[in-house]
Write a protein that holds these residues in place. Structure first.
Motif, PDB file in Angstrom:
ATOM      1  N   HIS A   3      11.619   4.383  16.848  1.00  0.00           N
ATOM      2  CA  HIS A   3      10.289   3.858  16.447  1.00  0.00           C
ATOM      3  C   HIS A   3       9.921   4.448  15.142  1.00  0.00           C
ATOM      4  CE1 HIS A   3      10.016   1.413  19.888  1.00  0.00           C
ATOM      5  NE2 HIS A   3      10.315   2.477  20.702  1.00  0.00           N
ATOM      6  N   THR A   4      10.795   4.695  14.147  1.00  0.00           N
ATOM      7  CA  THR A   4      10.711   5.389  13.090  1.00  0.00           C
ATOM      8  C   THR A   4      10.678   4.399  11.759  1.00  0.00           C
ATOM      9  OG1 THR A   4      11.857   7.303  13.822  1.00  0.00           O
ATOM     10  CG2 THR A   4      11.517   7.157  11.404  1.00  0.00           C
ATOM     11  N   TYR A   5       9.475   4.454  10.917  1.00  0.00           N
ATOM     12  CA  TYR A   5       9.232   3.571   9.743  1.00  0.00           C
ATOM     13  C   TYR A   5      10.202   4.206   8.847  1.00  0.00           C
ATOM     14  CZ  TYR A   5       7.047   1.067   6.149  1.00  0.00           C
ATOM     15  OH  TYR A   5       6.526   0.144   5.343  1.00  0.00           O
ATOM     16  N   LEU A   6      11.347   3.533   8.117  1.00  0.00           N
ATOM     17  CA  LEU A   6      12.041   3.877   7.172  1.00  0.00           C
ATOM     18  C   LEU A   6      11.560   3.457   5.897  1.00  0.00           C
ATOM     19  CD1 LEU A   6      14.459   5.525   6.348  1.00  0.00           C
ATOM     20  CD2 LEU A   6      15.928   3.718   7.026  1.00  0.00           C
ATOM     21  N   LYS A   7      10.962   3.966   4.848  1.00  0.00           N
ATOM     22  CA  LYS A   7      10.809   3.407   3.700  1.00  0.00           C
ATOM     23  C   LYS A   7      11.903   3.001   2.872  1.00  0.00           C
ATOM     24  CE  LYS A   7       7.219   5.666   2.053  1.00  0.00           C
ATOM     25  NZ  LYS A   7       5.810   6.619   1.346  1.00  0.00           N
ATOM     26  N   PRO A   8      11.621   1.797   2.351  1.00  0.00           N
ATOM     27  CA  PRO A   8      12.606   1.329   1.510  1.00  0.00           C
ATOM     28  C   PRO A   8      12.411   1.698  -0.040  1.00  0.00           C
ATOM     29  CG  PRO A   8      11.224  -0.505   2.359  1.00  0.00           C
ATOM     30  CD  PRO A   8      11.095   0.705   2.923  1.00  0.00           C
ATOM     31  N   TYR A   9      11.032   2.080  -0.154  1.00  0.00           N
ATOM     32  CA  TYR A   9      10.757   2.385  -1.433  1.00  0.00           C
ATOM     33  C   TYR A   9      10.204   3.954  -1.572  1.00  0.00           C
ATOM     34  CZ  TYR A   9      10.836  -2.589  -1.076  1.00  0.00           C
ATOM     35  OH  TYR A   9      11.210  -3.994  -0.802  1.00  0.00           O
ATOM     36  N   ALA A  10      10.302   4.439  -2.698  1.00  0.00           N
ATOM     37  CA  ALA A  10       9.327   5.696  -2.785  1.00  0.00           C
ATOM     38  C   ALA A  10       7.956   5.473  -3.207  1.00  0.00           C
ATOM     39  CB  ALA A  10      10.294   6.415  -3.739  1.00  0.00           C
ATOM     40  N   SER A  11       7.219   4.977  -2.623  1.00  0.00           N
ATOM     41  CA  SER A  11       5.944   4.716  -2.744  1.00  0.00           C
ATOM     42  C   SER A  11       5.040   4.622  -1.368  1.00  0.00           C
ATOM     43  CB  SER A  11       5.459   3.299  -3.480  1.00  0.00           C
ATOM     44  OG  SER A  11       6.171   2.206  -2.556  1.00  0.00           O
ATOM     45  N   CYS A  12       3.583   4.718  -1.331  1.00  0.00           N
ATOM     46  CA  CYS A  12       2.867   4.384  -0.276  1.00  0.00           C
ATOM     47  C   CYS A  12       3.277   3.285   0.756  1.00  0.00           C
ATOM     48  CB  CYS A  12       1.499   4.586  -0.613  1.00  0.00           C
ATOM     49  SG  CYS A  12       0.287   4.188   0.766  1.00  0.00           S
ATOM     50  N   GLU A 115      -2.050  -1.963  13.191  1.00  0.00           N
ATOM     51  CA  GLU A 115      -1.114  -2.661  13.420  1.00  0.00           C
ATOM     52  C   GLU A 115      -0.039  -3.231  12.557  1.00  0.00           C
ATOM     53  OE1 GLU A 115      -0.119  -6.042  16.785  1.00  0.00           O
ATOM     54  OE2 GLU A 115      -2.080  -5.482  16.573  1.00  0.00           O
ATOM     55  N   PHE A 116      -0.647  -3.677  11.583  1.00  0.00           N
ATOM     56  CA  PHE A 116       0.090  -4.439  10.218  1.00  0.00           C
ATOM     57  C   PHE A 116      -0.535  -3.981   9.109  1.00  0.00           C
ATOM     58  CE2 PHE A 116      -0.261  -7.587  13.698  1.00  0.00           C
ATOM     59  CZ  PHE A 116       1.165  -7.859  14.016  1.00  0.00           C
ATOM     60  N   THR A 117       0.366  -3.995   7.850  1.00  0.00           N
ATOM     61  CA  THR A 117      -0.067  -3.380   6.774  1.00  0.00           C
ATOM     62  C   THR A 117       0.425  -4.944   5.680  1.00  0.00           C
ATOM     63  OG1 THR A 117       1.898  -2.390   6.202  1.00  0.00           O
ATOM     64  CG2 THR A 117      -0.088  -1.129   7.053  1.00  0.00           C
ATOM     65  N   PRO A 137       6.388  -5.651   6.390  1.00  0.00           N
ATOM     66  CA  PRO A 137       7.294  -5.130   5.233  1.00  0.00           C
ATOM     67  C   PRO A 137       8.473  -4.662   5.934  1.00  0.00           C
ATOM     68  CG  PRO A 137       5.466  -3.480   5.345  1.00  0.00           C
ATOM     69  CD  PRO A 137       5.065  -4.495   6.445  1.00  0.00           C
ATOM     70  N   VAL A 138       9.348  -4.597   4.975  1.00  0.00           N
ATOM     71  CA  VAL A 138      10.877  -4.241   5.479  1.00  0.00           C
ATOM     72  C   VAL A 138      10.865  -2.753   5.557  1.00  0.00           C
ATOM     73  CG1 VAL A 138      13.352  -3.793   4.429  1.00  0.00           C
ATOM     74  CG2 VAL A 138      12.038  -6.155   4.216  1.00  0.00           C
ATOM     75  N   GLY A 139      11.254  -2.053   6.826  1.00  0.00           N
ATOM     76  CA  GLY A 139      11.139  -0.851   6.889  1.00  0.00           C
ATOM     77  C   GLY A 139      10.389  -0.419   8.010  1.00  0.00           C
ATOM     78  N   ASP A 140       9.552  -1.544   8.374  1.00  0.00           N
ATOM     79  CA  ASP A 140       8.454  -1.464   9.567  1.00  0.00           C
ATOM     80  C   ASP A 140       9.210  -1.199  11.043  1.00  0.00           C
ATOM     81  OD1 ASP A 140       5.435  -1.759  10.094  1.00  0.00           O
ATOM     82  OD2 ASP A 140       6.732  -2.812  11.818  1.00  0.00           O
ATOM     83  N   VAL A 141       8.697  -0.655  11.558  1.00  0.00           N
ATOM     84  CA  VAL A 141       9.392  -0.531  13.074  1.00  0.00           C
ATOM     85  C   VAL A 141       9.830  -1.789  13.952  1.00  0.00           C
ATOM     86  CG1 VAL A 141       9.193   0.198  15.692  1.00  0.00           C
ATOM     87  CG2 VAL A 141       8.198   1.614  13.871  1.00  0.00           C
ATOM     88  N   GLU A 142       8.795  -2.938  13.444  1.00  0.00           N
ATOM     89  CA  GLU A 142       9.155  -4.013  14.217  1.00  0.00           C
ATOM     90  C   GLU A 142       9.598  -5.143  12.991  1.00  0.00           C
ATOM     91  OE1 GLU A 142       8.296  -5.054  17.168  1.00  0.00           O
ATOM     92  OE2 GLU A 142       7.559  -3.015  17.251  1.00  0.00           O
TER      93      GLU A 142
END
Length: 195
Positions: A3-12, A115-117, A137-142
């Motif tokens: 259940h980890t969010y993996l950020k595809p971009y170096a941004s918020c 829940e969503f961004t 977004p891509v990288g979200d847990v879901e």
């Protein structure tokens, strides 16, 4: 870890849905985004709490700017956001596109967070609007990154490094792939490579 969010971009994270939407649109519209008449980015209210500078003076400011991230995605693609290079802060095309971005809170996104961004990007080209919406977004847990997307991110981060780091990166990816294929495999090989 599942259940980890993996950020595809170096941004918020707040900028990721808009970035994904722009990447999708940039491939679909009939002209370069730089020639668009208008770019509207609908966001959830909390997305307006970050700096959102159109021409950020620092990489940190750029990482917290939806207009800047959208412009980089449109002008230079996803790899340019991994990592975000200092040279982009002075990139004339990126800055020109960022100036066209208008942020607004969408009524249908007002209750989305945390829940969503979500984000919805609309690009006006020759009086026609092209729109793409991203709720997860891509990288979200879901909506996790695929193995290929994760590997691409890893390679983008080590791009330009010395040959030994490139070889070590190959070994790290191979060790991770082996573990992913067989969870009973001990992680010693990966730990040695990371050490």
């Amino acid at each position: 870890m599942e259940h980890t969010y993996l950020k595809p971009y170096a941004s918020c994270r707040y900028a990721h849905a808009a970035t994904d939407a722009m990447l999708a649109l940039a491939n679909d519209i009939p002209i370069a985004v730089a020639n668009a008449e208008e770019i509207i980015v609908d966001v959830f209210p909390e997305a307006l709490s970050i700096t959102n500078e159109v021409a950020p003076p620092t990489r940190e400011g750029a990482q917290f700017s939806i207009p800047f991230n959208v412009a980089v995605a449109a002008s230079r693609g996803a790899a340019a956001l991994r990592p975000l290079e200092r040279s982009l802060l002075d990139d004339e095309e990126v800055l020109s596109v960022a100036k066209k971005v208008k942020l607004r809170v969408a009524a249908d996104f007002e209750q989305a967070f945390p829940e969503f961004t979500p984000s919805r990007v609309s690009i006006k080209v020759q009086d026609v609007f092209y729109t793409h919406e991203i709720r997860l977004p891509v990288g979200d847990v879901e909506n996790p990154m695929t193995w290929v997307q994760t590997e691409d991110k890893f390679w983008d981060l080590v791009r330009g490094q010395p040959a030994e780091i490139q070889r070590r990166s190959d070994r790290i990816i191979a060790a991770c792939s082996d573990i992913a294929a067989d969870f009973d495999l001990p992680a010693r090989h990966l730990i040695v490579e990371l050490g």
